[in-house]
Write a protein that holds these residues in place. Structure first.
Motif, short mmCIF file in Angstrom:
data_model
loop_
_atom_site.label_atom_id
_atom_site.label_comp_id
_atom_site.label_asym_id
_atom_site.label_seq_id
_atom_site.Cartn_x
_atom_site.Cartn_y
_atom_site.Cartn_z
N GLY A 84 60.92 110.97 46.21
CA GLY A 84 61.27 109.74 46.90
C GLY A 84 62.61 109.85 47.58
N GLU A 85 63.56 110.54 46.94
CA GLU A 85 64.89 110.69 47.52
C GLU A 85 64.83 111.50 48.81
OE1 GLU A 85 69.40 112.02 46.27
OE2 GLU A 85 67.75 112.40 44.90
N SER A 86 64.06 112.56 48.82
CA SER A 86 63.91 113.37 50.03
C SER A 86 63.30 112.55 51.16
CB SER A 86 63.03 114.59 49.76
OG SER A 86 63.61 115.42 48.81
N LEU A 87 62.28 111.79 50.84
CA LEU A 87 61.65 110.94 51.86
C LEU A 87 62.61 109.87 52.35
CD1 LEU A 87 58.11 110.60 50.30
CD2 LEU A 87 58.69 111.74 52.45
N ALA A 88 63.40 109.32 51.44
CA ALA A 88 64.35 108.27 51.82
C ALA A 88 65.34 108.79 52.85
CB ALA A 88 65.07 107.74 50.59
N TYR A 89 65.81 110.01 52.69
CA TYR A 89 66.73 110.60 53.66
C TYR A 89 66.08 110.71 55.04
CZ TYR A 89 70.31 111.91 50.26
OH TYR A 89 71.28 111.89 49.32
N ALA B 6 67.16 108.59 58.38
CA ALA B 6 67.50 109.25 59.65
C ALA B 6 66.71 108.63 60.79
CB ALA B 6 67.21 110.75 59.56
N ARG B 7 65.44 108.35 60.54
CA ARG B 7 64.61 107.73 61.59
C ARG B 7 65.09 106.32 61.92
NH1 ARG B 7 60.39 105.66 64.00
NH2 ARG B 7 58.88 107.04 64.99
N ALA B 8 65.48 105.58 60.88
CA ALA B 8 65.98 104.22 61.09
C ALA B 8 67.26 104.23 61.92
CB ALA B 8 66.22 103.54 59.75
N ALA C 285 72.33 97.41 59.94
CA ALA C 285 72.80 98.01 58.69
C ALA C 285 71.65 98.79 58.04
CB ALA C 285 73.27 96.91 57.74
N HIS C 286 72.00 99.90 57.42
CA HIS C 286 71.00 100.73 56.76
C HIS C 286 71.42 100.96 55.32
CE1 HIS C 286 68.93 101.46 60.52
NE2 HIS C 286 70.10 101.66 61.07
N GLY C 287 70.48 101.42 54.53
CA GLY C 287 70.72 101.59 53.10
C GLY C 287 71.72 102.65 52.74
N GLY C 288 71.89 103.65 53.59
CA GLY C 288 72.81 104.73 53.27
C GLY C 288 72.22 105.63 52.22
N ASN C 289 73.00 106.58 51.79
CA ASN C 289 72.54 107.53 50.80
C ASN C 289 72.80 107.02 49.39
OD1 ASN C 289 71.90 109.23 52.89
ND2 ASN C 289 73.86 110.27 52.84
N ARG C 290 71.84 107.23 48.54
CA ARG C 290 71.98 106.84 47.15
C ARG C 290 71.91 108.11 46.31
NH1 ARG C 290 70.66 101.19 46.94
NH2 ARG C 290 69.46 100.62 48.78
#
Length: 52
Positions: A25-30, A34-36, A44-49
Motif C-alpha cells: 500500500g505504501e508503494s502504491l500511495a507514493y 505523484a500522480r495527484a 493539498a496532498h497527503g504527503g509521505n507517511r
C-alpha cells in the motif's frame, strides 16, 4: 523534457505494474501521490507517511 501527458502515461504504467505485482500500500500511495501532484498541483496532498 517530458510533457505532462507523457509523465502521466508513465506513472499510469508504473501503477498498473505495481498492482499486478501486488505492491504494498505504501508503494502504491507514493505513485498515486505523484500522480495527484501532476494533475492537481494547487491542492493539498497527503504527503509521505512513514510507518513507525
Amino acid at each position: 523534457m517530458a510533457t505532462q501527458e507523457e509523465l502521466l502515461a508513465a506513472l499510469d504504467e508504473r501503477i498498473l505494474d505495481a498492482l499486478r505485482a501486488k505492491a504494498t500500500g505504501e508503494s502504491l500511495a507514493y505513485l498515486f501521490e505523484a500522480r495527484a501532484w501532476l494533475t492537481h498541483p494547487d491542492q493539498a496532498h497527503g504527503g509521505n507517511r512513514s510507518s513507525q
